[in-house]
Design an enzyme around this catalytic site. Structure first.
Site, mmCIF file in Angstrom:
data_model
loop_
_atom_site.group_PDB
_atom_site.id
_atom_site.type_symbol
_atom_site.label_atom_id
_atom_site.label_comp_id
_atom_site.label_asym_id
_atom_site.label_seq_id
_atom_site.Cartn_x
_atom_site.Cartn_y
_atom_site.Cartn_z
ATOM 1 N N TYR A 142 0.826 -1.224 0.000
ATOM 2 C CA TYR A 142 0.000 0.000 0.000
ATOM 3 C C TYR A 142 0.862 1.277 0.000
ATOM 4 O O TYR A 142 0.836 2.053 -0.962
ATOM 5 C CB TYR A 142 -0.923 -0.071 1.218
ATOM 6 C CG TYR A 142 -1.656 1.186 1.577
ATOM 7 C CD1 TYR A 142 -2.360 1.930 0.617
ATOM 8 C CD2 TYR A 142 -1.677 1.647 2.899
ATOM 9 C CE1 TYR A 142 -3.054 3.078 0.968
ATOM 10 C CE2 TYR A 142 -2.373 2.782 3.257
ATOM 11 C CZ TYR A 142 -3.051 3.502 2.288
ATOM 12 O OH TYR A 142 -3.731 4.630 2.647
ATOM 13 N N TYR B 208 4.986 -5.752 17.339
ATOM 14 C CA TYR B 208 5.107 -4.975 16.105
ATOM 15 C C TYR B 208 5.942 -3.718 16.363
ATOM 16 O O TYR B 208 6.956 -3.473 15.695
ATOM 17 C CB TYR B 208 3.708 -4.597 15.581
ATOM 18 C CG TYR B 208 3.761 -3.559 14.491
ATOM 19 C CD1 TYR B 208 4.257 -3.872 13.230
ATOM 20 C CD2 TYR B 208 3.349 -2.243 14.723
ATOM 21 C CE1 TYR B 208 4.340 -2.905 12.239
ATOM 22 C CE2 TYR B 208 3.422 -1.290 13.743
ATOM 23 C CZ TYR B 208 3.921 -1.616 12.502
ATOM 24 O OH TYR B 208 4.014 -0.657 11.523
HETATM 25 N N1 UFG Z 1 -11.150 0.978 14.997
HETATM 26 C C1 UFG Z 1 -12.454 0.643 15.330
HETATM 27 N N2 UFG Z 1 -13.004 -0.421 14.685
HETATM 28 C C2 UFG Z 1 -12.361 -1.159 13.741
HETATM 29 C C3 UFG Z 1 -11.033 -0.805 13.427
HETATM 30 C C4 UFG Z 1 -10.457 0.277 14.067
HETATM 31 O O1 UFG Z 1 -13.079 1.284 16.168
HETATM 32 O O2 UFG Z 1 -12.931 -2.131 13.227
HETATM 33 C C5 UFG Z 1 -10.535 2.122 15.665
HETATM 34 C C6 UFG Z 1 -9.319 1.736 16.489
HETATM 35 O O3 UFG Z 1 -9.712 1.407 17.796
HETATM 36 C C7 UFG Z 1 -8.489 3.017 16.419
HETATM 37 C C8 UFG Z 1 -8.852 3.616 15.059
HETATM 38 O O4 UFG Z 1 -10.069 3.008 14.688
HETATM 39 O O5 UFG Z 1 -8.907 3.904 17.403
HETATM 40 C C9 UFG Z 1 -7.817 3.340 14.007
HETATM 41 O O6 UFG Z 1 -7.539 1.949 13.997
HETATM 42 P P1 UFG Z 1 -6.660 1.242 12.867
HETATM 43 O O7 UFG Z 1 -6.713 -0.209 13.131
HETATM 44 O O8 UFG Z 1 -7.078 1.746 11.519
HETATM 45 O O9 UFG Z 1 -5.211 1.842 13.125
HETATM 46 P P2 UFG Z 1 -4.349 1.816 14.478
HETATM 47 O O10 UFG Z 1 -4.385 3.196 15.040
HETATM 48 O O11 UFG Z 1 -4.698 0.710 15.367
HETATM 49 O O12 UFG Z 1 -2.931 1.432 13.895
HETATM 50 C C10 UFG Z 1 -2.183 2.265 13.058
HETATM 51 C C11 UFG Z 1 -1.414 1.414 12.064
HETATM 52 C C12 UFG Z 1 -0.449 0.494 12.778
HETATM 53 C C13 UFG Z 1 0.434 1.317 13.680
HETATM 54 C C14 UFG Z 1 -0.378 2.189 14.587
HETATM 55 C C15 UFG Z 1 0.523 3.116 15.320
HETATM 56 O O13 UFG Z 1 -2.301 0.644 11.310
HETATM 57 O O14 UFG Z 1 0.355 -0.159 11.837
HETATM 58 O O15 UFG Z 1 -1.300 2.987 13.844
HETATM 59 O O16 UFG Z 1 0.007 3.358 16.551
HETATM 60 F F1 UFG Z 1 1.176 0.515 14.458
#
Ligand code: UFG
Length: 326
Positions: A15, A144
C-alpha cells in the site's frame, strides 16, 4: 543532463510502498522494487521494475543492488498488524527485525550508504502526553512496535560504525489513496478503520467501534490520519536530505490533528451520502486513547507540509478507489 538517481524500494508492491514508487517515478527517479508478494500485488508495480525476492536473502539482495547501481534504499517490507504481532511475535521479529538486518548487511556489501526506514507511531507505546514529540521515550507495547524499535537501534549502530545514514519515519495512521484511483489500500484481512467503514457502507454489515468510553470528547479513540501521498512525499524529502549529506534522524509523519472514530464515521457519511452501520463494542486490547503527532520537526527540517490534510479528502479518495473495485 544528469542521470536519474537509482533507488531500491523494498515492499514497493504494498500500500504505502506502491504509492511512494509512483511518486518517485513521477519525480524522475529510477526505481527498482523488491517484494516477495506475500501481501503486495504485482499489478501495483510498473512493468520491468519488480524483483520478486525476499529481503532475508542477503546474497541475492547484495547482487541486485550492485547490478542496479543502487544509491539509496527506501525500506517498507514488513509485517504490519499489531493484533497478529501479539499472537505471533516470532513472525514480527523475523520479518521486521531480522530481515532488516539482512538488508543492512546487503547494503554494506554493496556499499549503499543511505536508508529511509518505515517506522511507526507504535514505537511510543502509550505516550504520556499529546502531541507526541520525537524525543518521547520509545516504549513499545506490542511486538510490532518493538520490532521497529529494534531496527531503529540497528540503524544507530550501523550509523556509528559503518557510516550508514538513515531517516526513520514514524508513521501515524496512513490512509487515503492516489486521487486518480490507480492505487489503493487493499489489505487482506483488512483491519484499518477507513476501508472498514467504507466496506460497511457498501455491504450493510455493521462495523464495530472499539470502545465508546475513552476519556475523549465523544468517548472514542483519537488518531492522526495522514494521506498516503503526503506520507510518500515525506519519504522523498528524507531521501533528498540524506543524499545531500544530511545526518541520521527520526521524524513523526502525521498532520498534527486528531480525529475520533465517530468523526471518521461522520466524514464517511458525508462523502458517501449514506449511513454507516455501526455498533459500539468493547475496547480493543492495546489501543492507546489518543495518538497525535507533532509534525513540527518534519515541517521545519525537511520542509514538508501536507497537501491533502483534511479527513474528508482522505475519505473521498479512499471512496473513489473502493467504488472502482466494486
Ligand atoms: N477501529 C475501530 N473499529 C475497527 C477498526 C479500528 O473502532 O474495526 C478504531 C481503532 O480502535 C483506532 C482507530 O479506529 O482507534 C484506528 O484503527 P486502525 O486499526 O485503523 O489503526 P491503528 O491506530 O490501530 O494502527 C495504526 C497502524 C499500525 C500502527 C499504529 C501506530 O495501522 O500499523 O497505527 O500506533 F502501528
Amino acid at each position: 543532463m544528469t542521470s536519474p538517481r537509482k533507488i531500491l524500494v523494498t515492499g514497493g508492491a504494498g500500500y504505502i510502498g506502491s504509492h511512494t514508487v509512483q511518486l518517485l517515478l513521477e519525480q524522475g527517479y529510477d526505481v527498482a522494487v523488491v517484494d516477495n508478494l506475500s501481501k503486495g500485488y504485482r499489478r501495483n508495480v510498473p512493468a520491468g521494475r519488480l524483483f520478486a525476492m525476499n529481503i532475508a536473502d542477503t546474497k541475492a539482495l547484495t547482487e541486485l543492488m550492485r547490478q542496479t547501481r543502487t544509491e539509496a534504499v527506501i525500506h517498507f517490507a514488513a509485517s504490519i498488524a499489531v493484533g497478529e504481532s501479539m499472537r505471533e511475535p516470532e513472525t514480527y521479529f523475523a520479518n521486521n527485525t531480522c530481515a532488516s538486518l539482512s538488508l543492512l548487511t546487503a547494503m554494506l556489501r554493496a556499499d549503499v550508504k543511505h536508508l529511509v526506514f518505515s517506522s511507526t507511531a507504535a514505537v511510543y507505546g502509550n505516550p504520556h502526553a499529546s502531541p507526541i514529540l520525537e524525543s518521547f521515550p520509545l516504549q513499545a507495547v506490542n511486538p510490532y512496535g518493538e520490532s521497529k524499535v529494534m531496527v531503529e537501534t540497528l540503524l544507530r549502530w550501523f550509523g556509528a560504525i559503518h557510516h550508514l545514514t538513515s531517516v526513520s519515519l514514524r508513521y501515524f495512521n496512513a490512509s487515503g489513496c492516489d486521487p486518480q484511483g490507480r492505487l489503493g489500500e487493499e489489505h487482506e484481512p483488512e483491519t484499518h478503520l477507513i476501508p472498514l467503514l467504507l466496506r460497511a457502507v457498501a455491504t450493510g454489515t455493521p462495523v464495530t467501534v472499539f470502545g465508546g468510553d475513552y476519556d475523549t470528547p465523544d468517548g472514542t479513540c483519537i488518531r492522526d490520519y495522514i494521506h498516503v501521498l503526503d506520507l510518500a512525499q515525506a519519504h522523498i524529502l528524507a531521501l533528498e536530505y540524506l543524499m545531500q549529506g544530511g545526518a541520521s534522524d527520526q521524524f513523526n509523519v502525521g498532520t498534527g490533528t486528531g480525529h475520533t472514530v465517530m468523526e471518521a464515521i461522520r466524514a464517511v457519511e458525508e462523502v458517501t451520502a449514506q449511513k454507516v452501520p455501526y455498533v459500539i463494542g468493547p475496547r480493543r486490547e492495546g489501543d492507546p486513547p489518543a495518538l497525535v503527532a507533532s509534525s513540527d520537526k518534519l515541517r521545519s527540517k525537511l520542509g514538508w507540509s501536507p497537501k491533502y490534510g483534511d479527513l474528508r479528502t482522505i475519505v473521498e479518495h479512499a471512496w473513489n478507489f473502493a467504488r472502482s473495485k466494486s
